[in-house]
Structure formats: structure tokens, C-alpha cells
Write a protein that holds these residues in place. Structure first.
Motif, PDB file in Angstrom:
ATOM      1  N   VAL A  61       0.877  -1.167   0.000  1.00 46.56           N
ATOM      2  CA  VAL A  61       0.000   0.000   0.000  1.00 46.56           C
ATOM      3  C   VAL A  61       0.914   1.217   0.000  1.00 46.56           C
ATOM      4  CG1 VAL A  61      -1.772   1.272   1.277  1.00 46.56           C
ATOM      5  CG2 VAL A  61      -1.780  -1.233   1.283  1.00 46.56           C
ATOM      6  N   SER A  62       0.713   2.104  -0.945  1.00 48.37           N
ATOM      7  CA  SER A  62       1.563   3.288  -1.036  1.00 48.37           C
ATOM      8  C   SER A  62       1.289   4.236   0.111  1.00 48.37           C
ATOM      9  CB  SER A  62       1.324   3.993  -2.366  1.00 48.37           C
ATOM     10  OG  SER A  62       0.053   4.620  -2.359  1.00 48.37           O
ATOM     11  N   GLU A  63       2.198   5.139   0.342  1.00 48.47           N
ATOM     12  CA  GLU A  63       2.027   6.149   1.385  1.00 48.47           C
ATOM     13  C   GLU A  63       0.796   6.998   1.097  1.00 48.47           C
ATOM     14  OE1 GLU A  63       3.483   6.675   4.372  1.00 48.47           O
ATOM     15  OE2 GLU A  63       4.437   4.746   3.964  1.00 48.47           O
ATOM     16  N   GLU A  64       0.583   7.298  -0.176  1.00 53.26           N
ATOM     17  CA  GLU A  64      -0.596   8.091  -0.556  1.00 53.26           C
ATOM     18  C   GLU A  64      -1.888   7.352  -0.203  1.00 53.26           C
ATOM     19  OE1 GLU A  64      -0.107   8.883  -4.696  1.00 53.26           O
ATOM     20  OE2 GLU A  64       1.524  10.316  -4.361  1.00 53.26           O
ATOM     21  N   GLU A  65      -1.903   6.047  -0.459  1.00 51.61           N
ATOM     22  CA  GLU A  65      -3.083   5.249  -0.129  1.00 51.61           C
ATOM     23  C   GLU A  65      -3.300   5.199   1.383  1.00 51.61           C
ATOM     24  OE1 GLU A  65      -3.328   2.000  -3.728  1.00 51.61           O
ATOM     25  OE2 GLU A  65      -1.699   1.801  -2.269  1.00 51.61           O
ATOM     26  N   LYS A  66      -2.214   5.082   2.142  1.00 54.19           N
ATOM     27  CA  LYS A  66      -2.318   5.073   3.604  1.00 54.19           C
ATOM     28  C   LYS A  66      -2.895   6.393   4.100  1.00 54.19           C
ATOM     29  CE  LYS A  66       1.545   1.943   4.479  1.00 54.19           C
ATOM     30  NZ  LYS A  66       2.912   1.833   5.012  1.00 54.19           N
ATOM     31  N   GLU A  67      -2.386   7.499   3.556  1.00 49.24           N
ATOM     32  CA  GLU A  67      -2.878   8.817   3.961  1.00 49.24           C
ATOM     33  C   GLU A  67      -4.363   8.974   3.630  1.00 49.24           C
ATOM     34  OE1 GLU A  67      -0.340  11.827   2.292  1.00 49.24           O
ATOM     35  OE2 GLU A  67       1.443  10.941   3.211  1.00 49.24           O
ATOM     36  N   GLU A  68      -4.771   8.488   2.460  1.00 47.49           N
ATOM     37  CA  GLU A  68      -6.172   8.564   2.050  1.00 47.49           C
ATOM     38  C   GLU A  68      -7.060   7.741   2.989  1.00 47.49           C
ATOM     39  OE1 GLU A  68      -9.586   9.593  -0.037  1.00 47.49           O
ATOM     40  OE2 GLU A  68      -7.591  10.484  -0.077  1.00 47.49           O
ATOM     41  N   ILE A  69      -6.603   6.562   3.357  1.00 46.62           N
ATOM     42  CA  ILE A  69      -7.357   5.705   4.282  1.00 46.62           C
ATOM     43  C   ILE A  69      -7.490   6.384   5.635  1.00 46.62           C
ATOM     44  CG2 ILE A  69      -7.265   3.529   5.587  1.00 46.62           C
ATOM     45  CD1 ILE A  69      -5.910   2.320   3.022  1.00 46.62           C
ATOM     46  N   LEU A  70      -6.371   6.937   6.132  1.00 45.15           N
ATOM     47  CA  LEU A  70      -6.415   7.634   7.426  1.00 45.15           C
ATOM     48  C   LEU A  70      -7.343   8.842   7.369  1.00 45.15           C
ATOM     49  CD1 LEU A  70      -2.640   7.449   8.452  1.00 45.15           C
ATOM     50  CD2 LEU A  70      -4.562   6.225   9.489  1.00 45.15           C
ATOM     51  N   ARG A  71      -7.321   9.593   6.270  1.00 41.99           N
ATOM     52  CA  ARG A  71      -8.190  10.755   6.105  1.00 41.99           C
ATOM     53  C   ARG A  71      -9.659  10.333   6.135  1.00 41.99           C
ATOM     54  NH1 ARG A  71      -5.281  12.879   2.536  1.00 41.99           N
ATOM     55  NH2 ARG A  71      -6.183  11.996   0.659  1.00 41.99           N
ATOM     56  N   LYS A  72      -9.969   9.236   5.440  1.00 42.48           N
ATOM     57  CA  LYS A  72     -11.353   8.749   5.413  1.00 42.48           C
ATOM     58  C   LYS A  72     -11.799   8.259   6.793  1.00 42.48           C
ATOM     59  CE  LYS A  72     -11.566   7.527   0.537  1.00 42.48           C
ATOM     60  NZ  LYS A  72     -11.692   6.457  -0.450  1.00 42.48           N
ATOM     61  N   LEU A  73     -10.923   7.538   7.477  1.00 42.49           N
ATOM     62  CA  LEU A  73     -11.264   7.053   8.820  1.00 42.49           C
ATOM     63  C   LEU A  73     -11.474   8.221   9.775  1.00 42.49           C
ATOM     64  CD1 LEU A  73      -8.805   4.031   9.191  1.00 42.49           C
ATOM     65  CD2 LEU A  73     -11.308   3.932   8.985  1.00 42.49           C
ATOM     66  N   LYS A  74     -10.645   9.249   9.642  1.00 45.79           N
ATOM     67  CA  LYS A  74     -10.795  10.430  10.503  1.00 45.79           C
ATOM     68  C   LYS A  74     -12.120  11.133  10.199  1.00 45.79           C
ATOM     69  CE  LYS A  74      -8.224  14.340  12.249  1.00 45.79           C
ATOM     70  NZ  LYS A  74      -6.969  15.076  12.208  1.00 45.79           N
ATOM     71  N   SER A  75     -12.457  11.263   8.919  1.00 49.16           N
ATOM     72  CA  SER A  75     -13.704  11.940   8.554  1.00 49.16           C
ATOM     73  C   SER A  75     -14.932  11.167   9.017  1.00 49.16           C
ATOM     74  CB  SER A  75     -13.780  12.187   7.047  1.00 49.16           C
ATOM     75  OG  SER A  75     -13.988  10.980   6.348  1.00 49.16           O
ATOM     76  N   LEU A  76     -14.777   9.868   9.187  1.00 49.33           N
ATOM     77  CA  LEU A  76     -15.877   9.036   9.675  1.00 49.33           C
ATOM     78  C   LEU A  76     -15.939   8.976  11.202  1.00 49.33           C
ATOM     79  CD1 LEU A  76     -15.586   6.093   7.118  1.00 49.33           C
ATOM     80  CD2 LEU A  76     -17.427   7.782   7.244  1.00 49.33           C
ATOM     81  N   GLY A  77     -14.942   9.604  11.841  1.00 51.12           N
ATOM     82  CA  GLY A  77     -14.927   9.659  13.292  1.00 51.12           C
ATOM     83  C   GLY A  77     -14.235   8.483  13.968  1.00 51.12           C
ATOM     84  N   TYR A  78     -13.545   7.668  13.219  1.00 51.17           N
ATOM     85  CA  TYR A  78     -12.841   6.518  13.807  1.00 51.17           C
ATOM     86  C   TYR A  78     -11.495   6.906  14.389  1.00 51.17           C
ATOM     87  CZ  TYR A  78     -16.349   3.479  11.763  1.00 51.17           C
ATOM     88  OH  TYR A  78     -17.526   2.874  11.446  1.00 51.17           O
ATOM     89  N   LEU A  79     -10.970   8.040  13.981  1.00 51.03           N
ATOM     90  CA  LEU A  79      -9.667   8.493  14.496  1.00 51.03           C
ATOM     91  C   LEU A  79      -9.794   9.853  15.122  1.00 51.03           C
ATOM     92  CD1 LEU A  79      -7.304   7.437  11.567  1.00 51.03           C
ATOM     93  CD2 LEU A  79      -7.711   6.228  13.680  1.00 51.03           C
TER      94      LEU A  79
END
Length: 79
Positions: A61-79
Motif C-alpha cells: 500500500v503506497s504512502e498516498e493510499e495510507k494517507e487517504e485511508i487515514l483521512r477517510k477514517l478520521k472523517s468518519l470519526g474513527y480516528l
């Protein structure tokens, strides 16, 4: 199945394994379609390497993909 470059066909190297393991493999393949311990070990190593390569590609998983996943999880309130 990927083809080997023309220069690699028919080239071999020696790999050492413990004698007890060699003897176990020799007993194990008796009466099978394998004509030698080398043939069996080559088959097993091809399978293992293929599985490991497949896992490596799937887990990459690229760094960009990791950042995108983290951004989505944060926007959903998981982080």
C-alpha cells in the motif's frame, strides 16, 4: 506463468540442505510423480516464492493510499 529470459534456461545452482531433511524428502516422494529430491524441492520453492510474491503485491500500500485511508477514517470519526 512467466517465461524466463533466454539466457537463464538450463542454468542451475547448488543449494545445501541437511542430510536428514534430504532423507525425509526422499522417503516422502517415493511412489509419486517426482523423480528426484531436486525436482520436488524446485516445485515446493516455486510454490512458496509465488505465494510470497503474490502476498507482497497484495499488501503493498503506497504512502498516498495510507494517507487517504487515514483521512477517510478520521472523517468518519474513527480516528
Amino acid at each position: 506463468m512467466a517465461r524466463r529470459p533466454e539466457g537463464e534456461r538450463g542454468r542451475y545452482t547448488t543449494v545445501s540442505i541437511p542430510t536428514p531433511l534430504y532423507d525425509r524428502i526422499k522417503s516422502l516422494i517415493a511412489g509419486t510423480g517426482f523423480n528426484s529430491v531436486s525436482q520436488f524441492v524446485t516445485y515446493v520453492l516455486r510454490e512458496v516464492v509465488s505465494d510470497m510474491e503474490r502476498e507482497k503485491v497484495q499488501s503493498a500500500v503506497s504512502e498516498e493510499e495510507k494517507e487517504e485511508i487515514l483521512r477517510k477514517l478520521k472523517s468518519l470519526g474513527y480516528l
